[in-house]
Design an enzyme around this catalytic site. Sequence first.
Site, PDB file in Angstrom:
ATOM      1  N   CYS A 126      16.510  -1.053   9.187  1.00  0.00           N
ATOM      2  CA  CYS A 126      16.556  -1.831  10.435  1.00  0.00           C
ATOM      3  C   CYS A 126      16.407  -0.953  11.682  1.00  0.00           C
ATOM      4  O   CYS A 126      16.027  -1.445  12.740  1.00  0.00           O
ATOM      5  CB  CYS A 126      17.848  -2.635  10.519  1.00  0.00           C
ATOM      6  SG  CYS A 126      17.952  -3.903   9.245  1.00  0.00           S
ATOM      7  N   HIS A 263      18.572  -4.595  18.292  1.00  0.00           N
ATOM      8  CA  HIS A 263      18.150  -5.070  16.967  1.00  0.00           C
ATOM      9  C   HIS A 263      18.777  -6.446  16.758  1.00  0.00           C
ATOM     10  O   HIS A 263      19.948  -6.663  17.063  1.00  0.00           O
ATOM     11  CB  HIS A 263      18.624  -4.090  15.907  1.00  0.00           C
ATOM     12  CG  HIS A 263      18.481  -4.610  14.504  1.00  0.00           C
ATOM     13  ND1 HIS A 263      17.315  -5.197  14.049  1.00  0.00           N
ATOM     14  CD2 HIS A 263      19.366  -4.650  13.469  1.00  0.00           C
ATOM     15  CE1 HIS A 263      17.497  -5.569  12.788  1.00  0.00           C
ATOM     16  NE2 HIS A 263      18.711  -5.246  12.420  1.00  0.00           N
ATOM     17  N   ASN A 293      16.849 -11.819  11.029  1.00  0.00           N
ATOM     18  CA  ASN A 293      16.820 -10.358  11.052  1.00  0.00           C
ATOM     19  C   ASN A 293      15.519  -9.894  10.398  1.00  0.00           C
ATOM     20  O   ASN A 293      15.364 -10.014   9.187  1.00  0.00           O
ATOM     21  CB  ASN A 293      18.046  -9.821  10.298  1.00  0.00           C
ATOM     22  CG  ASN A 293      18.103  -8.305  10.274  1.00  0.00           C
ATOM     23  OD1 ASN A 293      17.153  -7.629  10.644  1.00  0.00           O
ATOM     24  ND2 ASN A 293      19.229  -7.776   9.827  1.00  0.00           N
TER      25      ASN A 293
HETATM   26  O1  UT7 Z   1      20.415  -5.315  10.134  1.00  0.00           O
HETATM   27  C1  UT7 Z   1      21.577  -4.568   9.938  1.00  0.00           C
HETATM   28  C2  UT7 Z   1      22.266  -4.973   8.743  1.00  0.00           C
HETATM   29  N1  UT7 Z   1      22.904  -6.250   8.693  1.00  0.00           N
HETATM   30  C3  UT7 Z   1      23.834  -6.714   9.527  1.00  0.00           C
HETATM   31  O2  UT7 Z   1      24.014  -6.259  10.618  1.00  0.00           O
HETATM   32  C4  UT7 Z   1      24.706  -7.811   9.028  1.00  0.00           C
HETATM   33  C5  UT7 Z   1      26.124  -7.532   9.354  1.00  0.00           C
HETATM   34  N2  UT7 Z   1      27.040  -8.523   8.849  1.00  0.00           N
HETATM   35  C6  UT7 Z   1      27.032  -9.812   9.269  1.00  0.00           C
HETATM   36  O3  UT7 Z   1      26.218 -10.201  10.073  1.00  0.00           O
HETATM   37  C7  UT7 Z   1      28.117 -10.722   8.738  1.00  0.00           C
HETATM   38  O4  UT7 Z   1      29.057  -9.980   8.033  1.00  0.00           O
HETATM   39  C8  UT7 Z   1      27.556 -11.856   7.869  1.00  0.00           C
HETATM   40  C9  UT7 Z   1      26.823 -12.851   8.716  1.00  0.00           C
HETATM   41  C10 UT7 Z   1      26.658 -11.299   6.785  1.00  0.00           C
HETATM   42  C11 UT7 Z   1      28.730 -12.595   7.199  1.00  0.00           C
HETATM   43  O5  UT7 Z   1      29.647 -13.035   8.175  1.00  0.00           O
HETATM   44  P1  UT7 Z   1      31.198 -12.790   7.974  1.00  0.00           P
HETATM   45  O6  UT7 Z   1      31.882 -13.458   9.087  1.00  0.00           O
HETATM   46  O7  UT7 Z   1      31.389 -11.302   7.821  1.00  0.00           O
HETATM   47  O8  UT7 Z   1      31.496 -13.581   6.652  1.00  0.00           O
HETATM   48  P2  UT7 Z   1      32.043 -13.049   5.248  1.00  0.00           P
HETATM   49  O9  UT7 Z   1      31.041 -12.183   4.576  1.00  0.00           O
HETATM   50  O10 UT7 Z   1      33.393 -12.490   5.484  1.00  0.00           O
HETATM   51  O11 UT7 Z   1      32.159 -14.417   4.445  1.00  0.00           O
HETATM   52  C12 UT7 Z   1      33.029 -15.457   4.849  1.00  0.00           C
HETATM   53  C13 UT7 Z   1      32.937 -16.609   3.860  1.00  0.00           C
HETATM   54  C14 UT7 Z   1      33.046 -16.182   2.421  1.00  0.00           C
HETATM   55  O12 UT7 Z   1      33.793 -17.152   1.731  1.00  0.00           O
HETATM   56  P3  UT7 Z   1      35.340 -16.854   1.339  1.00  0.00           P
HETATM   57  O13 UT7 Z   1      35.289 -15.635   0.469  1.00  0.00           O
HETATM   58  O14 UT7 Z   1      36.025 -16.617   2.658  1.00  0.00           O
HETATM   59  O15 UT7 Z   1      35.726 -18.116   0.652  1.00  0.00           O
HETATM   60  C15 UT7 Z   1      31.633 -16.212   1.906  1.00  0.00           C
HETATM   61  O16 UT7 Z   1      31.543 -16.445   0.526  1.00  0.00           O
HETATM   62  O17 UT7 Z   1      31.657 -17.238   3.975  1.00  0.00           O
HETATM   63  C16 UT7 Z   1      31.055 -17.356   2.671  1.00  0.00           C
HETATM   64  N3  UT7 Z   1      29.628 -17.292   2.803  1.00  0.00           N
HETATM   65  C17 UT7 Z   1      28.836 -18.363   3.059  1.00  0.00           C
HETATM   66  N4  UT7 Z   1      29.116 -19.665   3.225  1.00  0.00           N
HETATM   67  C18 UT7 Z   1      28.097 -20.503   3.489  1.00  0.00           C
HETATM   68  C19 UT7 Z   1      28.824 -16.195   2.739  1.00  0.00           C
HETATM   69  N5  UT7 Z   1      27.534 -16.528   2.938  1.00  0.00           N
HETATM   70  C20 UT7 Z   1      27.528 -17.872   3.137  1.00  0.00           C
HETATM   71  C21 UT7 Z   1      26.510 -18.795   3.412  1.00  0.00           C
HETATM   72  N6  UT7 Z   1      26.830 -20.097   3.587  1.00  0.00           N
HETATM   73  N7  UT7 Z   1      25.206 -18.422   3.534  1.00  0.00           N
END
Ligand code: UT7
Length: 336
Positions: A126, A263, A293
Site C-alpha cells: 500500500c 492512502h 482500498n
Molecule cells: O492498506 C493498509 C492495510 N489495511 C488497513 O489499513 C486496514 C486496517 N484495519 C481496518 O481498517 C479495520 O481493522 C477493519 C475495517 C479491517 C476491521 O474493523 P474493526 O473495527 O477493527 O473490526 P474487527 O476486525 O475488530 O471486527 C469486529 C467484528 C468481528 O466480529 P466479533 O468477533 O466482534 O463478533 C468480525 O468478525 O466485525 C466482524 N466482521 C464483519 N462483520 C460484518 C469482520 N468483517 C466483517 C464484515 N461484515 N465484512
Amino acid sequence: MRSKRNRHLTSGKHIRSVVRGIGSYLPANKVSNADLEKMVDTTDDWIVQRTGIRNRHIAAEGETTSMLATYAARAALDNAGLNASDIDLVVVGTATPDYTFPSVATQVQASIGMTHGAAFDVQAVCSGFVFALATADKFLLSGSHKRALVIGAETFSRLLDWKDRTTCVLFGDGAGAVVLEAQEGQGTIRDRGVLTTHLRSDGRHREKLYVDGGPSSTGTVGHLRMSGREVFRHAVSMVTDVMTDAFAATGTSAEDLDWFVPHQANRRIIDASAEKLHIAPSKIVVTVEDHGNTSAASIPLALATAVADGRIKPGQLVMIEAMGGGFTWGSALIRW
Ligand code: UT7
C-alpha cells in the site's frame, strides 16, 4: 552550505521533481456493498461504519495491472502534453504484477512505445506509490534522468479470498500516474515539486498483513491475510510519524498544508491521523468511499480526483502518506 537534497541541475541551480501531469484509470465494473451482501455474510451498514467504503471497482477478466497502469500513464502523458519519447524513467508501485516477471513497468514501457531509458517496479504494497515517487525523485535529483512516469497500479481483487468477509469487502482495483520532471528551483520550500520524502519499514510486522503464497514458497499466487485490528493499531502512529518528519525537514506545519491526500484504506484511520496532527477536515481528500482500498493506486487516484475537480491547484502544498504490508510506511510533501 548547500544541502545534499538540492543537487545542481546546472551550476548554481537546484533540482526539483515537479509534477507535470497526472492521470488515472478505474475499471468499469463498480461493485457496491449491496452486491457484496449477496456474496458474504456482511452488511452495507457494517462496511460503511467500520471503513467508510460504499463502492469499489473490480477489473474485468483479462484486464491486468499493466493494462490499468498503461491507461493511467497515457492519461498522465496527455495531461502533461508529453510523449513517451520525453520520458526516460518508469517506476511502478505494485504488489499485483501480471506476471512474476517481467515487471509491470517494462510492460507499460512497451505499451506506450518507449524503447529507451529504464523501467522497474517497486514493491512496498500500500506504500508503493510513496516509495516509487521517492525513488524517482532521487533519480531526478541525481541528474541521471530527466522525466519519470511514477505509477501506482493494482488488481488486488486477484489476491482476495472472496469467502473471507474480513478482507474481501475492503479492496478494489485501479491505477494512477504522475509525470515528474526535473526543473530548476531556488532550493526553498516555495519551489514547485517534491520538497521532501520519508520512507520507513519494519519487517517484524510481516504476519499482520501478508499474502500466503508466492513463487519461492508455495508456487501459487496466494491470498491476502490481515489482522485488521492489529494493522489499525499501528497505522495512525506510523503515518503521523513520517508526516511529522516531513514537517520538520521543511520547517512547515499542518497549517501550511493546502491538501492532505492520504492512502485510502479506512476513513477512520484517515480522520484519526488528521486529527492527531491538527489537519483541518476541510483539507482532507477522501476517495475511499468510491474506490475502496486500491493499495499503491489509492494516492494517485485520489490526487487525480482532486486535480480533476479543481481542488488541487499549481503552487499548493500537498502532503501524501501511506502505510502497508511489511510494514512499510512513508510520506512526501509536494508543492503542486
Ligand atoms: O492498506 C493498509 C492495510 N489495511 C488497513 O489499513 C486496514 C486496517 N484495519 C481496518 O481498517 C479495520 O481493522 C477493519 C475495517 C479491517 C476491521 O474493523 P474493526 O473495527 O477493527 O473490526 P474487527 O476486525 O475488530 O471486527 C469486529 C467484528 C468481528 O466480529 P466479533 O468477533 O466482534 O463478533 C468480525 O468478525 O466485525 C466482524 N466482521 C464483519 N462483520 C460484518 C469482520 N468483517 C466483517 C464484515 N461484515 N465484512
